[in-house]
Design a protein around this motif. Structure first.
Motif: not given
Length: 272
Positions: A200, A204, A208
């Motif tokens: 994860r 992420d 981003t």
């Protein structure tokens, strides 16, 4: 023929947007980008240099390049976006519902008839895990398939093997056979799943970086998770259907087993 014309028109549009990692198409003396023969349609495209990234060793500069390339592809057709429900999520809901009503005993017999023990072991575990995940993911898909999302031309089969890097530069993106109108969430889920699987932090970080080029709506963020979870559940079943039910053969058995291994890792993770 109309399908191939559509795909080629998009490739030309991306090239005209200065995306030089999209292969250019050669044309016949009549100016067509494909030719027809008794064996079907043929195209001739530019050979793209580079190698696919190693998902376990992709560097930050390489990741930036991959993110920027995908965002550029999406931004190049962003003006065509319309708000509608995702065809892909609807199709996955139909597939999951169909498998919930499937006679697994019959499927298991068909798996054994293939005569491929390595495939059979993975297929049996896939069938065993499916009932534990099917209902919650079906509920998730049912809600997501009704939610309007921006739809535009997307790659739909963009994964790490379809991106070529030379150093820290993307020098090729290949395989446009699955291109259709879809939510960009599907591309993001497909690519992140192939690069990071269940990491994860990697997911992420990628999203981003992507949002520096193309901000995501909250609905797109939710759809990314649904695309990924449903893919983790259904990918192994798709391979079972192709090989055991439809009796298809594939030239690289080790690739099939690797895809099933990845699918099983993803399914086991969802059960934690």
């Amino acid at each position: 023929m109309s399908r191939l014309s559509f795909v080629h028109s998009l490739q030309r549009q991306w090239r005209e947007a200065n995306l030089k990692f999209i292969p250019s198409l050669f044309t016949t003396k009549e100016g067509d980008s494909f030719a027809k023969s008794a064996l079907g349609f043929w195209e001739l495209a530019e050979w793209m240099p580079g190698e696919p990234p190693d998902p376990g060793a992709i560097s930050p500069p390489q990741l930036d390049a991959v993110v920027a390339a995908l965002a550029a592809i999406h931004n190049a057709t962003r003006s065509t976006a319309t708000l509608d429900t995702s065809p892909g999520l609807g199709q996955r809901l139909e597939m999951l519902t169909r498998w919930q009503a499937t006679d697994f005993a019959q499927i298991e017999r068909q798996i054994e008839q293939v005569g491929w023990p390595e495939f059979a072991a993975r297929a049996r575990e896939t069938l065993a895990l499916f009932p534990h995940l099917a209902s919650p993911i079906r509920d998730e898909l049912s809600a997501a398939a009704k939610a309007p999302l921006p739809l535009q031309e997307c790659l739909r089969d963009i994964h790490s093997d379809h991106i070529f890097l030379t150093g820290a530069f993307v020098t090729g993106v290949i395989d446009f056979g699955a291109v259709r109108r879809e939510s960009c969430a599907g591309d993001l889920a497909r690519l992140c799943g192939s690069l990071f699987e269940n990491d994860r932090t990697g997911w992420d970080d990628f999203l981003t970086r992507y949002e520096r080029h193309r901000p995501l709506l909250p609905a797109e963020r939710r759809a990314i998770a649904t695309f990924d979870r449903s893919a983790a559940l259904l990918t192994g079943l798709q391979w079972i259907e192709w090989i055991a039910v439809e009796k298809r053969s594939f030239p690289q058995p080790e690739v099939v087993l690797n895809r099933l291994d990845i699918s099983l890792r993803r399914m086991r993770f969802l059960l934690k």
